[in-house]
Enzyme design. Structure first.
Site, short mmCIF file in Angstrom:
data_model
loop_
_atom_site.label_atom_id
_atom_site.label_comp_id
_atom_site.label_asym_id
_atom_site.label_seq_id
_atom_site.Cartn_x
_atom_site.Cartn_y
_atom_site.Cartn_z
N HIS A 1 0.83 -1.19 0.00
CA HIS A 1 0.00 0.00 0.00
C HIS A 1 0.87 1.25 0.00
O HIS A 1 1.85 1.34 0.73
CB HIS A 1 -0.97 0.05 1.18
CG HIS A 1 -0.44 -0.51 2.47
ND1 HIS A 1 0.81 -0.22 2.95
CD2 HIS A 1 -1.01 -1.35 3.36
CE1 HIS A 1 0.99 -0.85 4.09
NE2 HIS A 1 -0.09 -1.54 4.36
N ILE B 1 3.60 1.74 6.32
CA ILE B 1 2.98 1.48 7.62
C ILE B 1 2.52 2.76 8.29
O ILE B 1 1.42 2.84 8.84
CB ILE B 1 3.97 0.72 8.54
CG1 ILE B 1 4.21 -0.69 8.01
CG2 ILE B 1 3.44 0.67 9.97
CD1 ILE B 1 2.99 -1.57 7.98
N VAL C 1 6.62 -4.71 21.76
CA VAL C 1 8.00 -4.84 22.23
C VAL C 1 9.01 -4.37 21.19
O VAL C 1 10.15 -4.81 21.18
CB VAL C 1 8.29 -6.30 22.65
CG1 VAL C 1 7.51 -6.65 23.89
CG2 VAL C 1 7.97 -7.27 21.52
N ASP D 1 13.36 3.20 8.71
CA ASP D 1 13.43 2.18 9.75
C ASP D 1 14.40 1.07 9.41
O ASP D 1 15.08 0.54 10.30
CB ASP D 1 12.04 1.58 9.98
CG ASP D 1 11.08 2.54 10.67
OD1 ASP D 1 11.50 3.68 10.97
OD2 ASP D 1 9.92 2.15 10.91
N HIS E 1 1.88 35.84 24.42
CA HIS E 1 1.12 35.59 25.65
C HIS E 1 -0.37 35.78 25.38
O HIS E 1 -0.75 36.73 24.69
CB HIS E 1 1.55 36.58 26.75
CG HIS E 1 0.74 36.48 28.00
ND1 HIS E 1 0.93 35.50 28.95
CD2 HIS E 1 -0.31 37.24 28.44
CE1 HIS E 1 0.06 35.67 29.93
NE2 HIS E 1 -0.70 36.72 29.65
#
Length: 481
Positions: free
Chosen positions: A37, A41, A285, A326, A460
């Protein structure tokens, strides 16, 4: 159509598709190979849909505290799990289609299938071993498929997958990975979450907001082990206040499966074992790189602990072959993958002044409630390196905007080198800190000193004022605490 390219990218996740776009922008003939796809992921099963789920959880949290804001809700707020999941999948589908549009817009060829390297500059694309899953749109007509393709430069961007522990392998029914946890067909009454990294804690937070009894089991001494210990402690206290049970320095030794439940045998550091029965267990994990079946071994590509070894520009030890994201090792984050993709392609194209990726300046964000965000060294790491440091802190309960929002629990923590004024790290827990952290990331990238930060005017009332106050506190000049 020719099968020869300047650049071929294997994998269309955040790193892959961004690299493809930048490559095309630089005038190189570019193709991208995808087996499952577009968007990978992150877009389909990770970063984006989880945030959609967590947004629904956030709305539940606000609704449950409506009286705190002077509001009354008639009737009880309930979660329609099918509708919550449908919204999340719809968000992914929309962005999935957007990646397809970007490929077409930038004249990037999409090759549908599974790639294997036969040479440093050649791949063979075969039929995908993965079925096309939603929210993948129908494969556009005219995209390429099975065949042999060559490129001067090939970038591996195949991402990662959930890591499984021996004997506690996910089965898709009783033991879930993030795939199943993201798309439940019912709302369990109780779950055990194994692992308290970003994935584990985000799902624990989501399910707790949905009224699920949640127990988190973490083998390390703190939740979110990569975070600063002080930030982790505040987050843990807040999560436990929400009713979450957290066991640290503990591990799931084994899991017994019932017909529609699990019993986790949790072993603590003192050797004691307690049994926790729950409807489901989420295995979180960690993840491991997708380096298998790519032909890396035959080419002699160097790997380490399940990832491809690269330099700061994505180069492997094989000329003409690169890796990003990754699959190229931690931190395994989408924004790191995108940056690596751009750096890699610009280096290939010979763009002047390209800097190697500095992993020390990659921010990390966890979208639980409360949120956690950080960049750079923790206080402990700075001390381990022998740094002489100054530490500044500013509590959310001293900030007007946080009090007005009803979000006055949190902390901004900054760490400076005492001698040079260099910002070494910034760590936050509290409302919207995942949006605030970029200010410190920019500061670190520009090598900003404490003096420049103290002379910066923050608007602020905002949460961002706490960033400046934390800097002031590090140097004994805090104003509002």
């Amino acid at each position: 159509m020719s099968n020869a390219y300047d650049v071929i990218i294997i994998g269309s996740g955040p790193g892959g598709y961004v690299a493809a776009i930048r490559s095309a922008q630089l005038g190189m003939k570019t193709a991208i190979v995808e087996r499952e796809h577009l968007g990978g992921i992150c877009l389909n099963w990770g970063c984006i849909p989880t945030k959609a789920l967590l947004r629904s959880a956030e709305m539940m949290d606000y609704a449950s505290h409506a009286k705190d804001y002077g509001l009354t809700l008639d009737g009880k707020m309930t979660a329609d799990v099918k509708a919550v999941v449908a919204r999340s999948r719809g968000v992914s589908a929309r962005l999935n289609g957007g990646v397809g549009f970007l490929m077409k817009k930038n004249k990037i060829d999409v090759i549908w299938g599974e790639a294997k390297l036969t040479k440093a500059n050649e791949i063979v694309v075969g039929k995908s071993s993965k079925p096309v899953v939603e929210p993948q749109n129908p494969v556009p007509k005219g995209v390429k498929g099975e065949g042999t393709y060559t490129a001067k430069h090939i970038i591996v961007a195949t991402g990662a997958r959930p890591r499984a522990l021996p004997g506690i392998e996910p089965d898709g029914k009783l033991i879930w990975t993030y795939f199943e946890a993201m798309k439940p067909d019912f709302m369990p009454k109780s779950i055990v979450v194994m692992g308290s990294g970003a994935i584990g804690i985000e799902f624990a937070s989501f399910y707790r907001s949905m009224g699920v009894d949640v127990t988190v089991v973490e083998v390390m001494s703190q939740v979110m082990p990569v975070e600063d210990a002080e930030i982790s402690a505040i987050a843990r206290k807040a999560l436990e206040k929400r009713g979450m049970k957290i066991l640290t320095e503990a591990k799931v030794a084994k899991v017994e499966k019932g017909s529609n439940s699990i019993t986790a045998h949790v072993e603590t550091k003192d050797g004691k074992v307690q049994q926790i029965t729950a409807d489901r267990l989420i295995s979180a994990v960690g993840v491991q790189g997708n380096i298998e079946n790519l032909g890396l071994e035959a080419l002699g590509v160097k790997t380490d602990r399940g990832c491809i070894v690269v330099d700061g520009y994505g180069k492997t030890n094989v000329p003409g072959l690169y890796a990003i994201g990754d699959v190229a090792g931690p931190p395994m984050l989408a924004h790191k993958a995108e940056h690596e993709g751009v750096v890699c392609v610009e280096k290939i194209a010979g763009v002047p002044g390209v800097h190697a990726t500095d992993k020390g300046k990659v921010p990390g964000c966890t979208y639980c409630h409360p949120q956690v965000a950080s960049v750079g060294l923790t206080e402990a790491k700075a001390k381990e390196q022998g740094r002489d440091i100054r530490v500044g802190r500013f509590q959310f309960n001293a900030n007007g905007k946080a009090i007005a929002l009803g979000e006055d629990n949190g902390l901004v923590k900054t760490i400076f080198d005492k001698k040079t004024g260099e910002l070494l790290g910034a760590h936050m827990v509290g409302a919207e800190v995942t949006e605030l952290i970029q200010g410190f990331v920019v500061a670190m990238n520009l090598e900003t000193t404490e003096e420049e930060l103290m002379h910066t005017i923050f608007p602020h009332p905002t949460l961002s004022e706490m960033m400046k106050e934390s800097v002031l506190d590090a140097y004994g000049k805090v104003l509002n605490a």
